[in-house]
Design an enzyme around this catalytic site. Structure first.
Site, short mmCIF file in Angstrom:
data_model
loop_
_atom_site.label_atom_id
_atom_site.label_comp_id
_atom_site.label_asym_id
_atom_site.label_seq_id
_atom_site.Cartn_x
_atom_site.Cartn_y
_atom_site.Cartn_z
N LYS A 167 19.22 5.19 -11.27
CA LYS A 167 18.25 5.93 -10.48
C LYS A 167 17.17 5.00 -9.92
O LYS A 167 17.48 4.11 -9.17
CB LYS A 167 17.68 7.07 -11.32
CG LYS A 167 18.76 7.87 -12.10
CD LYS A 167 19.75 8.60 -11.22
CE LYS A 167 20.97 9.14 -11.96
NZ LYS A 167 20.69 9.94 -13.14
N TYR B 64 18.96 16.80 -19.24
CA TYR B 64 20.01 16.40 -18.28
C TYR B 64 21.36 16.97 -18.73
O TYR B 64 21.68 16.96 -19.93
CB TYR B 64 20.04 14.87 -18.24
CG TYR B 64 21.12 14.29 -17.36
CD1 TYR B 64 21.04 14.40 -15.97
CD2 TYR B 64 22.21 13.63 -17.91
CE1 TYR B 64 22.03 13.86 -15.17
CE2 TYR B 64 23.20 13.08 -17.11
CZ TYR B 64 23.10 13.21 -15.74
OH TYR B 64 24.09 12.67 -14.94
N ARG C 51 30.69 -9.54 -23.78
CA ARG C 51 30.39 -8.18 -24.24
C ARG C 51 29.15 -8.23 -25.12
O ARG C 51 28.26 -7.39 -25.05
CB ARG C 51 31.58 -7.58 -25.02
CG ARG C 51 31.18 -6.34 -25.82
CD ARG C 51 32.35 -5.48 -26.25
NE ARG C 51 33.49 -6.21 -26.74
CZ ARG C 51 33.56 -6.86 -27.92
NH1 ARG C 51 32.53 -6.84 -28.75
NH2 ARG C 51 34.64 -7.53 -28.26
#
Ligand SMILES: *Cc1c(COP(=O)(O)O)cnc(C)c1O
Length: 408
Positions: free
Chosen positions: A221, A124, A72
Site C-alpha cells: 500500500k 481487513y 531466504r
C-alpha cells in the site's frame, strides 16, 4: 561471524545490523526515510542500494561468512529495507515478508493450540479469513469485537488470550481505535498487542510509541506507494520478540525477493511528501463531499463530524488518504458511479499515487449477507476511495460527472 550456534539460521545476526550513522534516531522522519539503512556502496560509491539478485553466499571456512549464508534467511537488499522500516516505525527491528498476509501469518505463528485472540470486528478481510479459516482448525479461536468499545474488549479477553489484534483507522468506515488503551488491556492479561498500521503509515502514526508490541504493514500500500509490488513487514522494539518472529520468517520462508525489497525502499524515500499530498487532497475532498447534495454521509477522521475525530487528532499526525462516503442512490446507481470515474480507477487495494475507487457492498464486502452488512453500516451506496496525489480539482470533476451519469 564465527559464533555460529546450532540454530544460527533462526537467529541470524548480520553485520549489516550494526548501528550505522545514517540510522541516527534523532534525525527527522523525512531524513531517516531517505537515509536509514542505506549508505553508498563502499566499493563503488553507488548511491542506491543494489538489487542483490542472489541465492547464496561464499564462505571462507564452514560457518565463516560475511553475515549472509542464504537469501531466504537474509539478503542485503532486504536488510537495508528492514533497517529503514525499523527506523520509520520507531522500532529496533523489522522483518520483511512476501505480502502483508505473510507478515500477519507470522504473528499468528507465535500462538499455540488452545490460545485465544481478540480482534476488531471490522479488521481487513484477509485477516478475518486467516483467523477463522486457517487458525481455527488449529484450535486457535478468535473473538471479534468492536474495539472502540473497551468494555467489550475487556469482556472478550479471557484466560488464554495471547493476542489483541488492532487495526486503525479501519476499513471502510474509518473507525479509529485507541492504541494505548487497547495495549493496556492486552498487557493486563499478558497478551501481546499487534497493530496493523497499513492505513495510517508510520508517517502519521507509530503504534510502538503508544505501547503496541508489534506493528504489521502491508508494504503493498502506501510504503511501496506505486501499486507495483506486494510486500509485508513486522516491526518490534524487543530483541526476543524479533528473534521469535525471525525464526518463523526463516522457517516458513515467505520472504520478499530483492527486487521487491528495492521497490519498497524506493517508495519509502518519498513517503513523507506523498502522505502530505494524500492527506491534503483527502481533507479537501471530504469537505467537498460533506457539502454535496448527492452524498448523505462522509467517513473521514479529519472531519469534525467523525465520531473519533478527537482521538484521531491525538493519535495521528494527520488523517490519511482513505475515505468513504454514502452516495444517495441504489446499489446499481453506486455501481454506475464507480464504473464511470476515470481519474479514480475502479480497483481494490489502496495507497498508491493514483486514486482508486470501490464499492464495498458489491466488491470487498459482497460476501457478507445484506442484512448483516447493513447492520454494520455498509450500505448499498457506500463508496470507498483511496485518494491519490493527482490534482484534487480533477478528482471533484471526475466524481461530479460520475454522480450525474448515475442519477441521469
Ligand atoms: C492490504 C492489506 C493487508 C494485506 O496485505 P497484502 O500485501 O495484500 O497481503 C492487510 N491489512 C490491511 C489493512 C490491508 O489494507
Amino acid at each position: 561471524m564465527s559464533d555460529r550456534s546450532d540454530d544460527a539460521e533462526s537467529d541470524v545476526s548480520h553485520e549489516a545490523d550494526a548501528p550505522r550513522e545514517a540510522d541516527a534516531a534523532d534525525r527527522h522522519f523525512e531524513t531517516r526515510a531517505i537515509h536509514a539503512g542505506q549508505e553508498p556502496d563502499p566499493e563503488t560509491g553507488a548511491l542506491m542500494t543494489p538489487i542483490h539478485a542472489n541465492s547464496t553466499y561464499q564462505q571462507d571456512a564452514p560457518g565463516e561468512h560475511r553475515g549472509y549464508e542464504y537469501s531466504r534467511t537474509g539478503n542485503p537488499t532486504r536488510t537495508d529495507l528492514e533497517a529503514n522500516l525499523a527506523s520509520l516505525e520507531s522500532g529496533s527491528h523489522a522483518r520483511c515478508f512476501a505480502s502483508g498476509m505473510a507478515a500477519i501469518n507470522t504473528v499468528l505463528n507465535l500462538l499455540e493450540s488452545g490460545d485465544h485472540v481478540v480482534a476488531g470486528d471490522d479488521v481487513y478481510g484477509g485477516t478475518h479469513r486467516i483467523l477463522t479459516q486457517v487458525y481455527e482448525q488449529y484450535d486457535i479461536e478468535t473473538s471479534f469485537v468492536d474495539t472502540t468499545d473497551h468494555d467489550a474488549v475487556r469482556d472478550a479477553v479471557r484466560e488464554g488470550t495471547e493476542l489483541v489484534w488492532v487495526e486503525t483507522p479501519t476499513n471502510p468506515l474509518m473507525n479509529v481505535n485507541d492504541i494505548g488503551a487497547l495495549a493496556e488491556i492486552a498487557h493486563a492479561n499478558d497478551a501481546l498487542c499487534a497493530v496493523d498500521n497499513t492505513f495510517a503509515t508510520p508517517y502519521l502514526q507509530r503504534p510502538l510509541e503508544h505501547g503496541a508490541d508489534i506493528v504489521s504493514q502491508s508494504l503493498t500500500k502506501y510504503l511501496g506507494g506505486h501499486s507495483d509490488t506486494i510486500g509485508g513487514a513486522l516491526i518490534v522494539d524487543d530483541d526476543d520478540l524479533d528473534e521469535r518472529l525471525g525464526f518463523y520468517q526463516n522457517s516458513v520462508g515467505a520472504t520478499p525477493g530483492p527486487f521487491d525489497s528495492f521497490l519498497v525502499l524506493r517508495g519509502t524515500k518519498t513517503l513523507s511528501v506523498r502522505m502530505e499530498r494524500h492527506c491534503e487532497n483527502a481533507m479537501e475532498l471530504a469537505e467537498w463531499l460533506e457539502d454535496h447534495d448527492d452524498v448523505s454521509r462522509v467517513y473521514y477522521p479529519g472531519l469534525e463530524s467523525h465520531p473519533d475525530h478527537e482521538l484521531a487528532a491525538e493519535q495521528m499526525d494527520a488523517f490519511g488518504g482513505m475515505l468513504s462516503f454514502e452516495f444517495d442512490g441504489t446499489l446499481d446507481q453506486a455501481s454506475t458511479v464507480v464504473s464511470e470515474t476515470e481519474v479514480f480507477t475502479l480497483a481494490e487495494s489502496l495507497g498508491g499515487v493514483e486514486s482508486l475507487i470501490e464499492q464495498p457492498a458489491a466488491m470487498t464486502h459482497a460476501a457478507i449477507p445484506r442484512e448483516e452488512r447493513l447492520a454494520a453500516g455498509l450500505t448499498d451506496g457506500l463508496i470507498r476511495v483511496s485518494v491519490g496525489i493527482e490534482h484534487v480539482d480533477d478528482m471533484k470533476a471526475d466524481l461530479q460527472r460520475a454522480f450525474d451519469a448515475a442519477l441521469a
